[in-house]
Design an enzyme around this catalytic site. Structure first.
Site, PDB file in Angstrom:
ATOM      1  N   ASP A 150      16.283  17.540 -21.096  1.00 31.18           N
ATOM      2  CA  ASP A 150      15.546  17.033 -19.943  1.00 31.18           C
ATOM      3  C   ASP A 150      14.045  16.983 -20.138  1.00 31.18           C
ATOM      4  O   ASP A 150      13.326  16.495 -19.271  1.00 31.18           O
ATOM      5  CB  ASP A 150      15.866  17.887 -18.705  1.00 31.18           C
TER       6      ASP A 150
ATOM      7  N   HIS B 173      17.719  26.961 -23.134  1.00 27.31           N
ATOM      8  CA  HIS B 173      19.090  26.515 -22.871  1.00 27.31           C
ATOM      9  C   HIS B 173      20.029  27.693 -23.082  1.00 27.31           C
ATOM     10  O   HIS B 173      19.806  28.496 -23.986  1.00 27.31           O
ATOM     11  CB  HIS B 173      19.469  25.368 -23.827  1.00 27.31           C
TER      12      HIS B 173
HETATM   13  N1  ACO Z   1      10.150  29.389 -19.535  1.00 24.08           N
HETATM   14  C1  ACO Z   1       9.792  30.695 -19.717  1.00 24.08           C
HETATM   15  N2  ACO Z   1      10.646  31.687 -20.030  1.00 24.08           N
HETATM   16  C2  ACO Z   1      11.936  31.353 -20.171  1.00 24.08           C
HETATM   17  C3  ACO Z   1      12.401  30.026 -20.007  1.00 24.08           C
HETATM   18  C4  ACO Z   1      11.453  29.022 -19.679  1.00 24.08           C
HETATM   19  N3  ACO Z   1      11.821  27.756 -19.520  1.00 24.08           N
HETATM   20  N4  ACO Z   1      13.732  29.992 -20.198  1.00 24.08           N
HETATM   21  C5  ACO Z   1      14.113  31.251 -20.477  1.00 24.08           C
HETATM   22  N5  ACO Z   1      13.036  32.072 -20.456  1.00 24.08           N
HETATM   23  C6  ACO Z   1      13.030  33.509 -20.757  1.00 24.08           C
HETATM   24  C7  ACO Z   1      13.567  34.323 -19.595  1.00 24.08           C
HETATM   25  O1  ACO Z   1      12.549  34.762 -18.732  1.00 24.08           O
HETATM   26  C8  ACO Z   1      14.266  35.465 -20.303  1.00 24.08           C
HETATM   27  O2  ACO Z   1      13.294  36.391 -20.664  1.00 24.08           O
HETATM   28  P1  ACO Z   1      13.672  37.975 -20.756  1.00 24.08           P
HETATM   29  O3  ACO Z   1      14.735  38.080 -21.809  1.00 24.08           O
HETATM   30  O4  ACO Z   1      12.376  38.627 -21.127  1.00 24.08           O
HETATM   31  O5  ACO Z   1      14.166  38.354 -19.397  1.00 24.08           O
HETATM   32  C9  ACO Z   1      14.798  34.841 -21.596  1.00 24.08           C
HETATM   33  O6  ACO Z   1      13.942  33.698 -21.850  1.00 24.08           O
HETATM   34  C10 ACO Z   1      16.250  34.359 -21.482  1.00 24.08           C
HETATM   35  O7  ACO Z   1      16.339  33.510 -20.351  1.00 24.08           O
HETATM   36  P2  ACO Z   1      17.606  33.515 -19.380  1.00 24.08           P
HETATM   37  O8  ACO Z   1      17.209  32.898 -18.072  1.00 24.08           O
HETATM   38  O9  ACO Z   1      18.239  34.859 -19.368  1.00 24.08           O
HETATM   39  O10 ACO Z   1      18.547  32.522 -20.188  1.00 24.08           O
HETATM   40  P3  ACO Z   1      19.740  31.705 -19.609  1.00 24.08           P
HETATM   41  O11 ACO Z   1      20.572  31.334 -20.753  1.00 24.08           O
HETATM   42  O12 ACO Z   1      20.385  32.439 -18.475  1.00 24.08           O
HETATM   43  O13 ACO Z   1      19.019  30.421 -18.953  1.00 24.08           O
HETATM   44  C11 ACO Z   1      18.086  28.284 -18.645  1.00 24.08           C
HETATM   45  C12 ACO Z   1      18.947  29.184 -19.549  1.00 24.08           C
HETATM   46  C13 ACO Z   1      18.564  28.366 -17.191  1.00 24.08           C
HETATM   47  C14 ACO Z   1      18.236  26.840 -19.095  1.00 24.08           C
HETATM   48  C15 ACO Z   1      16.603  28.733 -18.743  1.00 24.08           C
HETATM   49  O14 ACO Z   1      16.157  28.624 -20.092  1.00 24.08           O
HETATM   50  C16 ACO Z   1      15.678  27.940 -17.817  1.00 24.08           C
HETATM   51  O15 ACO Z   1      15.552  28.297 -16.636  1.00 24.08           O
HETATM   52  N6  ACO Z   1      15.029  26.855 -18.344  1.00 24.08           N
HETATM   53  C17 ACO Z   1      14.190  26.015 -17.514  1.00 24.08           C
HETATM   54  C18 ACO Z   1      15.046  25.054 -16.712  1.00 24.08           C
HETATM   55  C19 ACO Z   1      15.655  23.966 -17.554  1.00 24.08           C
HETATM   56  O16 ACO Z   1      14.996  23.317 -18.350  1.00 24.08           O
HETATM   57  N7  ACO Z   1      16.963  23.717 -17.338  1.00 24.08           N
HETATM   58  C20 ACO Z   1      17.689  22.646 -18.001  1.00 24.08           C
HETATM   59  C21 ACO Z   1      18.740  23.189 -18.906  1.00 24.08           C
HETATM   60  S1  ACO Z   1      19.514  21.884 -19.790  1.00 24.08           S
HETATM   61  C22 ACO Z   1      20.588  21.231 -18.689  1.00 24.08           C
HETATM   62  O17 ACO Z   1      21.162  21.829 -17.848  1.00 24.08           O
HETATM   63  C23 ACO Z   1      20.818  19.813 -18.787  1.00 24.08           C
END
Ligand code: ACO
Length: 431
Positions: free
Chosen positions: A366, A308
């Site tokens: 979620d 998140h």
């Molecule tokens: N699985 C694997 N790796 C992940 C995940 C994941 N679910 N989420 C983040 N990471 C990793 C990224 O690859 C990144 O790695 P790095 O630093 O080596 O490049 C690091 O963790 C940070 O991730 P970002 O994408 O930069 O974080 P951001 O805050 O931009 O994204 C997000 C948050 C979009 C929710 C992300 O965690 C994600 O895509 N999760 C899966 C989708 C999801 O569950 N979304 C629902 C969110 S809750 C809502 O909206 C109701």
């Protein structure tokens, strides 16, 4: 109170920049850069608004490190335990918990607005039977501006009020109509004797030939999910509603924009994506393989329902939903649901894994909501629509706050330009 300032040294300038620091009631202070460009010809650069407060708001507070979520100051855990979605809707819209009469009046007003203009119902016939319900939802909500002209004046407090009640009341009816269209059944009209969530279940599962009994645990589970989804400060869809609304467009169009933003798998579309992912993983023996895929930088796969932008600790909503998930599955006699078992095992393995620990990736709201929806008989493609029903209250509350905020300006970010410098046109025969 004395004003606070910070000084920022800029390498090729003699005088440091002096910027005011503004303190809110909770959460980090903010540096006021609103005059930075006029006074210093500088922009700030913050892709994804990771460190940017886009507005002042007194609706919802999140402390992502401690896993705290407050609606108008009330912890979401207390509201989930003791309140109802309609009461939470009142709280978010008006700022205070209602007394008994206020709640009754509000509830009555919502019930009075549940029906749709028949012309809107006919619009559903224009969609293919397999149209995604989110596509129908955003289109039909956008079309409301063509039906409810009496609430288009954004400068009228009364029009804004009627709009708020109307859209909160009609979202379940539109959602149910989208569902009925997708399964080829006739639309079922709302019943004023039922409460918000009972009505939704009635419109989903009754047919003209037979009115289905309402399952009280299903209604309770939906009410809880809507409370937990009701607001989440300046998330992607809410910011979209504010941004669209800042141009002065009508509120139905602004909410339709928010619905489109919610659809994405990185946001509200994640509940649908989680279920599809669990089905794809299939059995516990495949978990390690998918964890490895999620950790592989060259693989676009992510563990859906994990991570998140704000929570770097367990999402407080996920804890509450996890409990309800067990309750619903127990009642349905499917406590040993293979999908739930798979989700629990996946969560346990991920939480022990260094990659997820180091990056503070925990289950989000979620991760478990889709399992509940599935147990209630709601198809996967409807999951994000269910999220939208709850979040509409948050969108409307933020839109109303934005419209009446004297600091509101049209949202118009700037950019760091990286394209070609000025060059002259070359005629096609010389290229
Ligand atoms: N699985 C694997 N790796 C992940 C995940 C994941 N679910 N989420 C983040 N990471 C990793 C990224 O690859 C990144 O790695 P790095 O630093 O080596 O490049 C690091 O963790 C940070 O991730 P970002 O994408 O930069 O974080 P951001 O805050 O931009 O994204 C997000 C948050 C979009 C929710 C992300 O965690 C994600 O895509 N999760 C899966 C989708 C999801 O569950 N979304 C629902 C969110 S809750 C809502 O909206 C109701």
């Amino acid at each position: 109170m004395d004003k606070k300032y910070c000084k920022i040294e800029i390498c090729d300038r003699t005088d440091p920049l002096e910027l005011e620091i503004i303190t809110g009631n909770l959460g980090p202070d903010v540096i006021d850069i609103s005059n930075l460009y006029q006074e210093n010809s500088l922009f700030t650069y913050d892709p994804g608004f990771v460190s940017t407060a886009s507005c002042q708001s007194n609706i919802t507070f999140i402390d992502g490190d401690k896993g705290i979520l407050l609606y108008r100051g009330y912890p979401v855990e207390e509201l989930a335990k003791s309140s109802t979605f309609i009461e939470v809707a009142y709280l978010l819209l008006y700022g205070e918990l209602p007394n008994k009469n206020m709640l009754e009046d509000f509830s009555d007003s919502i019930i009075q607005h549940t029906m749709l203009n028949e012309g809107m119902l006919r619009l559903f016939n224009g969609f293919r039977y397999d149209a995604h319900p989110m596509a129908m939802l955003s289109a039909i909500v956008g079309s409301m501006s063509a039906y409810y002209h009496d609430t288009m004046d954004i400068n009228s407090a009364r029009a804004r009020e009627i709009f708020a009640h109307r859209i909160i009341a009609k979202l379940p009816t539109i959602a149910a109509a989208a569902y009925k269209h997708s399964v080829g059944q006739p639309f079922v009209y709302p019943l004023n004797t039922l409460n918000y969530c009972e009505n939704l279940l009635h419109m989903f599962f009754s047919v003209p030939a037979e009115q289905r009994d309402i399952d009280p645990i299903a209604a309770e589970a939906l009410d809880l999910l809507f409370i937990l989804h009701a607001d989440h400060e300046q998330n992607c869809s809410t910011s979209t509603v504010r941004m669209a609304g800042s141009s002065g467009t009508n509120p139905y169009s602004a909410i339709a924009a928010g619905i489109s933003a919610l659809w994405g798998p990185a946001h509200g579309g994640a509940n649908e994506a989680v279920l599809r992912m669990l089905v794809e993983i299939g059995t516990k023996k495949n978990i390690e393989k998918y964890i490895d895929k999620a950790k592989d930088k060259d693989d676009p796969f992510r563990l859906m329902g994990f991570g998140h932008r704000v929570y770097k600790n367990y999402d407080p909503r996920a804890k509450i939903i996890r409990k309800m998930c067990h309750k619903v599955l127990n009642q349905k006699g499917s406590a040993d649901s293979p999908l739930l078992e798979l989700a629990i095992e996946l969560e346990e393995i991920a939480l022990k894994d260094d990659y997820f620990r180091e990056k503070n990736l925990y289950p989000n709201v979620d991760f478990y909501s889709g399992i509940i929806y599935q147990a209630l008989g709601i198809p996967t493609s409807m999951f994000t629509v269910m999220f939208a029903i709850g979040r509409t209250v948050g969108w409307v509350s933020h839109w109303r706050e934005m419209i009446t905020d004297p600091n509101t300006k049209i949202s118009r970010p700037r950019q760091l330009y990286t394209g070609p410098e000025k060059r002259n046109y070359i005629s096609i025969d010389k290229r």
